[in-house]
Design an enzyme around this catalytic site. Structure first.
Site, PDB file in Angstrom:
ATOM      1  CG  ASP A  93      -1.990   0.950   1.284  1.00 17.30           C
ATOM      2  OD1 ASP A  93      -2.409   1.398   0.198  1.00 17.30           O
ATOM      3  OD2 ASP A  93      -2.478   1.268   2.400  1.00 17.30           O
ATOM      4  CG  HIS A  94      -0.369   4.808   0.157  1.00 22.31           C
ATOM      5  ND1 HIS A  94      -0.811   5.766  -0.725  1.00 22.31           N
ATOM      6  CD2 HIS A  94      -1.451   4.418   0.865  1.00 22.31           C
ATOM      7  CE1 HIS A  94      -2.113   5.942  -0.543  1.00 22.31           C
ATOM      8  NE2 HIS A  94      -2.534   5.135   0.413  1.00 22.31           N
ATOM      9  N   GLY A 190      -7.861   8.429   7.004  1.00 23.03           N
ATOM     10  CA  GLY A 190      -8.023   8.721   8.422  1.00 23.03           C
ATOM     11  C   GLY A 190      -9.476   8.794   8.874  1.00 23.03           C
ATOM     12  N   GLY A 233      -8.937   5.709   1.080  1.00 26.05           N
ATOM     13  CA  GLY A 233      -9.629   6.555   2.059  1.00 26.05           C
ATOM     14  C   GLY A 233     -11.123   6.303   2.144  1.00 26.05           C
ATOM     15  CG  ASN A 275      -7.238   0.930  -0.570  1.00 27.92           C
ATOM     16  OD1 ASN A 275      -7.553  -0.004  -1.304  1.00 27.92           O
ATOM     17  ND2 ASN A 275      -6.088   1.569  -0.677  1.00 27.92           N
ATOM     18  CG  ASP A 277      -5.758   0.991   8.026  1.00 30.94           C
ATOM     19  OD1 ASP A 277      -6.056   0.259   8.978  1.00 30.94           O
ATOM     20  OD2 ASP A 277      -4.625   1.481   7.894  1.00 30.94           O
ATOM     21  CB  SER A 278      -9.823   4.797   9.408  1.00 27.84           C
ATOM     22  OG  SER A 278      -8.678   5.446   8.918  1.00 27.84           O
TER      23      SER A 278
HETATM   24  O1  G3H Z   1      -3.189   4.849   3.605  1.00 24.68           O
HETATM   25  C1  G3H Z   1      -2.855   4.646   4.765  1.00 24.68           C
HETATM   26  C2  G3H Z   1      -3.229   3.376   5.460  1.00 24.68           C
HETATM   27  O2  G3H Z   1      -4.348   3.585   6.272  1.00 24.68           O
HETATM   28  C3  G3H Z   1      -2.059   2.834   6.219  1.00 24.68           C
HETATM   29  O3  G3H Z   1      -1.822   3.560   7.360  1.00 24.68           O
HETATM   30  O4  G3H Z   1       0.599   4.153   7.164  1.00 24.68           O
HETATM   31  O5  G3H Z   1      -0.573   4.235   9.382  1.00 24.68           O
HETATM   32  O6  G3H Z   1      -0.056   2.038   8.283  1.00 24.68           O
HETATM   33  P1  G3H Z   1      -0.372   3.500   8.099  1.00 24.68           P
HETATM   34  P1  13P Z   2      -9.067   4.865   5.431  1.00 20.22           P
HETATM   35  O1  13P Z   2      -8.187   5.686   6.292  1.00 20.22           O
HETATM   36  O2  13P Z   2     -10.283   5.625   4.986  1.00 20.22           O
HETATM   37  O3  13P Z   2      -9.442   3.567   6.036  1.00 20.22           O
HETATM   38  O4  13P Z   2      -8.244   4.532   4.076  1.00 20.22           O
HETATM   39  C1  13P Z   2      -7.305   3.495   4.023  1.00 20.22           C
HETATM   40  C2  13P Z   2      -6.470   3.535   2.789  1.00 20.22           C
HETATM   41  O5  13P Z   2      -6.749   4.184   1.810  1.00 20.22           O
HETATM   42  C3  13P Z   2      -5.264   2.696   2.780  1.00 20.22           C
HETATM   43  O6  13P Z   2      -4.496   2.899   1.636  1.00 20.22           O
HETATM   44 ZN    ZN Z   3      -4.515   4.860   0.831  1.00 17.41          ZN
END
Ligand code: G3H
Ligand code: 13P
Ligand code: ZN
Length: 330
Positions: A93-94, A190, A233, A275, A277-278
């Site tokens: 990721d990224h 976030g 996001g 995606n 995560d948050s």
């Molecule tokens: O895009 C960001 C993802 O939520 C990953 O977050 O870099 O804190 O692991 P992190």
């Molecule tokens: P969120 O912060 O909205 O969950 O996005 C996660 C994300 O894009 C990871 O690459």
């Molecule tokens: Zn992302």
């Protein structure tokens, strides 16, 4: 050099094609530890959904890239043990440099993102093309990004989003050879995706964000028909979790996310990967805070990480079934 194929992982090519044709999106859930990995696999096996296990640079630093690779390999075996051989992708990721992407490819990742969105257009193309050239030699798929999301992307904080310019997508895809493209249509990373002044308040006082730019998505889709689009996001920031966290000692202010109906709508279009995560972080934090409040004498990590894992699994089952539409597509 380890090929992901030896580990039982798949790249995104086939699953994105099916998702595009079937009008659903594949979940991309981030993981840093065992409980998150277990929750993701349990949920996706139970719902019979393909899944993308995402590793950020932050996750690599936190957990160690070798351990995460072995965990993904373990995830393949774990899924089989739970009764379903679902397609599992291990995705960076990224990724921000060629060297990082190469290192992940060399150690068994089946997909990488090269995020050159903070660079000028031509430099983004150059960097992305270089990663694609290497990745495709190993049958690894590549996600690129055009446009900038507001919020925090690893260590990079973008104050403002710059929507993707649909006029650039065809040229970018053609010249880089990427397999999928992340675009910016109003989502951001976030738990605080919008400032309160960008939102309206409903009768219950809950912040309602502005709608995603579906016009930009449609315009991109028109320029690159049949091509998989990715949304970053895309957490919805469930207010139940925010409330539980804040009533159990937490301090989350003005947390607001993307309404799930809008993500469902996007998943029915060219968006093939979403995606999240948050939302998982919120689910786990709500569960852990509840245990700490209700059972202050508890000190066995399994007694708070276990409930956190269960809550995460419940959340992911809901996402797969009701938001992404990927249930029963494995
Ligand atoms: O895009 C960001 C993802 O939520 C990953 O977050 O870099 O804190 O692991 P992190
Ligand atoms: P969120 O912060 O909205 O969950 O996005 C996660 C994300 O894009 C990871 O690459
Ligand atoms: Zn992302």
């Amino acid at each position: 050099m380890v090929s992901y194929k030896e580990l039982g992982l798949v790249n995104t090519r086939e699953i994105f094609k099916k998702a595009y044709d079937g009008g659903y999106a594949i979940p991309a859930f981030n993981f840093n530890n065992m409980e998150q990995m277990q929750a993701i696999i349990q949920a996706c096996v139970e719902k019979s959904s393909p899944v993308i296990l995402q590793v950020s640079s932050g996750a690599r630093k936190y957990a160690n890239q070798t351990l995460l690779r072995y965990m993904a390999q373990g995830a393949v075996e774990y899924a089989k043990e739970l009764g379903k051989n679902i397609p599992i992708v291990l995705h960076l990721d990224h990724g921000d440099t060629f060297e990082l992407c190469k290192s992940c490819i060399d150690m068994g990742f089946s997909s990488v993102m090269i995020d050159g969105s903070s660079h000028p257009y031509e430099e983004n193309i150059e960097l992305t093309r270089k990663v694609v050239e290497y990745a495709h030699q190993h049958d690894v798929t590549v996600e690129g990004e055009l446009g900038v999301l507001a919020g925090v992307e690893d260590d990079v904080v973008a104050e403002q989003s710059h929507y993707t310019d649909p006029a650039e997508v065809e040229d970018f895809v053609k010249r880089t050879g990427v397999d999928s493209l992340a675009i910016s249509i109003g989502t951001s990373h976030g738990a605080n995706k919008f400032k309160p002044e960008q939102c309206t308040r409903n009768e219950e006082g809950i912040l309602v964000p502005p709608e995603l730019r579906f016009d930009i998505l449609a315009e991109c889709e028109k320029r690159i028909p049949g091509f998989p689009i990715v949304l970053h996001g895309s957490s919805s920031v469930p207010q139940e979790y925010v409330k539980v966290i804040n009533t159990h000692g937490g301090a989350l202010k003005d947390a607001v996310g993307i309404p799930e109906e809008q993500l469902r709508r996007a998943a029915k279009s060219a968006v093939c990967k979403i995606n999240i995560d948050s939302d998982g972080r919120l689910a786990m934090t709500a569960a852990v805070r509840t245990v700490f409040t209700d059972k202050p004498a508890e000190f066995d990590p399994r007694k708070y990480l276990g409930p956190a894992r269960d809550e995460l699994k419940k959340l992911y089952m809901h996402k797969v079934e009701n938001v992404l539409g990927s249930a029963n597509q494995a």
